[in-house]
Design an enzyme around this catalytic site. Sequence first.
Site, PDB file in Angstrom:
ATOM      1  N   GLU A 179       0.557   4.607   0.728  1.00  0.00           N
ATOM      2  CA  GLU A 179       1.203   3.351   1.157  1.00  0.00           C
ATOM      3  C   GLU A 179       2.247   3.606   2.231  1.00  0.00           C
ATOM      4  O   GLU A 179       3.434   3.301   2.084  1.00  0.00           O
ATOM      5  CB  GLU A 179       1.805   2.620  -0.045  1.00  0.00           C
ATOM      6  CG  GLU A 179       0.728   2.087  -0.980  1.00  0.00           C
ATOM      7  CD  GLU A 179       1.235   1.146  -2.050  1.00  0.00           C
ATOM      8  OE1 GLU A 179       2.426   1.187  -2.366  1.00  0.00           O
ATOM      9  OE2 GLU A 179       0.426   0.362  -2.569  1.00  0.00           O
ATOM     10  N   GLU A 372      -6.664   1.772  -4.902  1.00  0.00           N
ATOM     11  CA  GLU A 372      -5.850   1.196  -5.977  1.00  0.00           C
ATOM     12  C   GLU A 372      -6.217  -0.269  -6.131  1.00  0.00           C
ATOM     13  O   GLU A 372      -6.237  -1.005  -5.144  1.00  0.00           O
ATOM     14  CB  GLU A 372      -4.346   1.273  -5.673  1.00  0.00           C
ATOM     15  CG  GLU A 372      -3.764   2.654  -5.733  1.00  0.00           C
ATOM     16  CD  GLU A 372      -2.245   2.673  -5.575  1.00  0.00           C
ATOM     17  OE1 GLU A 372      -1.589   1.689  -5.964  1.00  0.00           O
ATOM     18  OE2 GLU A 372      -1.728   3.675  -5.050  1.00  0.00           O
TER      19      GLU A 372
HETATM   20  C1  BG6 Z   1       1.368   0.922  -5.461  1.00  0.00           C
HETATM   21  C2  BG6 Z   1       1.697   2.359  -5.632  1.00  0.00           C
HETATM   22  O1  BG6 Z   1       2.444   0.389  -4.790  1.00  0.00           O
HETATM   23  O2  BG6 Z   1       1.268   0.085  -6.552  1.00  0.00           O
HETATM   24  C3  BG6 Z   1       1.706   2.860  -7.063  1.00  0.00           C
HETATM   25  O3  BG6 Z   1       0.948   3.198  -4.817  1.00  0.00           O
HETATM   26  C4  BG6 Z   1       2.177   1.751  -7.996  1.00  0.00           C
HETATM   27  O4  BG6 Z   1       2.514   3.982  -7.096  1.00  0.00           O
HETATM   28  C5  BG6 Z   1       1.210   0.601  -7.868  1.00  0.00           C
HETATM   29  O5  BG6 Z   1       2.279   2.168  -9.307  1.00  0.00           O
HETATM   30  C6  BG6 Z   1       1.450  -0.552  -8.809  1.00  0.00           C
HETATM   31  O6  BG6 Z   1       2.785  -0.929  -8.770  1.00  0.00           O
HETATM   32  P1  BG6 Z   1       3.644  -1.028 -10.106  1.00  0.00           P
HETATM   33  O7  BG6 Z   1       5.012  -1.360  -9.642  1.00  0.00           O
HETATM   34  O8  BG6 Z   1       3.018  -2.101 -10.910  1.00  0.00           O
HETATM   35  O9  BG6 Z   1       3.539   0.307 -10.751  1.00  0.00           O
END
Ligand code: BG6
Length: 475
Positions: A179, A372
């Site tokens: 990111e 993701e």
């Molecule tokens: C992304 C990141 O921003 O979202 C992860 O790459 C992060 O590290 C994921 O965990 C989800 O966000 P959160 O705040 O729900 O863990």
Amino acid sequence: MAFPDGFLWGGAISASQAEGGWQEGGRGVENCDLIPAGPDRFAVMSGALQLPLDDTTHYFPARNAIDFYHHYKEDIALFAEMGFKTFRTSLSWSRIFPNGDEAEPNQAGLDFYESMVDEMLAHGIEPLITMTHFDIPQHVVEAYGGWGSDETIELYQRFCKAVFERLGGKVKWWLTFNEINLMCAMVEGMGVRIEREEDRPRFTYEAMHRIAQACAHTIRLCHQMCPDAKIGCMKMSSLVYGYTCAPEDQLEVIKHNHEMDVMIDVQVYGYYPRYFVRRMERDGVDLGITPEVARLLAENTVDFVSFSYYNTQCVSGDPDTTAELTGGNGYAGIRNPHLEVSPWGWAIDPVGFRILLNQLYDRYQKPLFVVENGLGTIDEPDENGYIEDDYRIAYLRDHIEQMRDAIDEDGVEVLGYTVWGCIDVVSGGTGEMKKRYGFIYVDMDDEGNGTKARSKKKSFDWYRKVISSNGADLA
Ligand code: BG6
């Protein structure tokens, strides 16, 4: 056939949210070890609050996380049981160079990662490795000012070289920075010290330029040292809609995209886009890019584009808008009245996923990798400790259907799909454990209490079917 043969189904985690073992195997302290859970978290993460915080009044979840450091064999075996084709995790830079500036890498750190990679390969799982996921050795922050210093580019190359030397023959899929657009929006969390507000634009652009050079070096080294591998960039997707059909709201969408796209544009195109050059000119900043650095950027571009996708938001060109705000990955934004939100206020938007896949493919004409996606929410075990996470299955099913249509109907090229937090990990945003994404439950609470025992949720079997049918069976 909607999903191509060889489509890389899997899951993803990051070192600082899963690994723990912060004082084992010669690992050094990294910035993430000093970020607390609780109300001070964002201030520390964004560099606004001075370190260090008191250990007796704060809990630092990255230090032990879910102890993947000791559980990786068991966890990878569970991923294999689901049929994962790939598994994405990141490296902790300070596990390999504890202070960041040693002449030689820490062999114990490299041994750990090689053993982890071997474990994946033994199960037929392709490793997908993110070089860094928001971490930096704390010594590099304190002694060099992190990405505020040119020396950090050298140190980072040393790290990448050691990694490719040891793992290059085994890992075929690499990512530069996680990111990168979010990371560059918080350069103070990466060690950059900005004392005077008027220096903010210059210091920020200079740090971004160092990070862009670090990416180009990583890509160069990867292509030279691992000719069979592919390397991509990684974007926090931030699809936004104009709040209304007023042209001003649509213009705001373009401005928002300009903020979000620059670090991906430079890794794909090999130069800074005009909107960014003009912005720097307006801010009176000249990066003084030498022909040598311009060539470095131009000659070392990525093979594919990866991204995270969770939610969408709206933007408005009306400075006096009173529209309701809601949460989201990285940023709060205007709530979309057409969409439901998760308990953390993140709008659930499967169609947005298809829109984004099209936008990214149209813009870059490079294969995409969804690294993701998932639903972070509260899981309540029943009296037998089992979690019937039908809400998670519904979220993933709806998103996979949209990805299928983007591939099948729109012709978007997608290499694979890794569900975020395939095993419950510490939340990156909040540091909480109760915000869970996994197919595998980890017995641990927000303060780190619990046995850390792993157990399968209902979604575990569902995802196994999805993978074994190559996405045909989503029921
Ligand atoms: C992304 C990141 O921003 O979202 C992860 O790459 C992060 O590290 C994921 O965990 C989800 O966000 P959160 O705040 O729900 O863990």
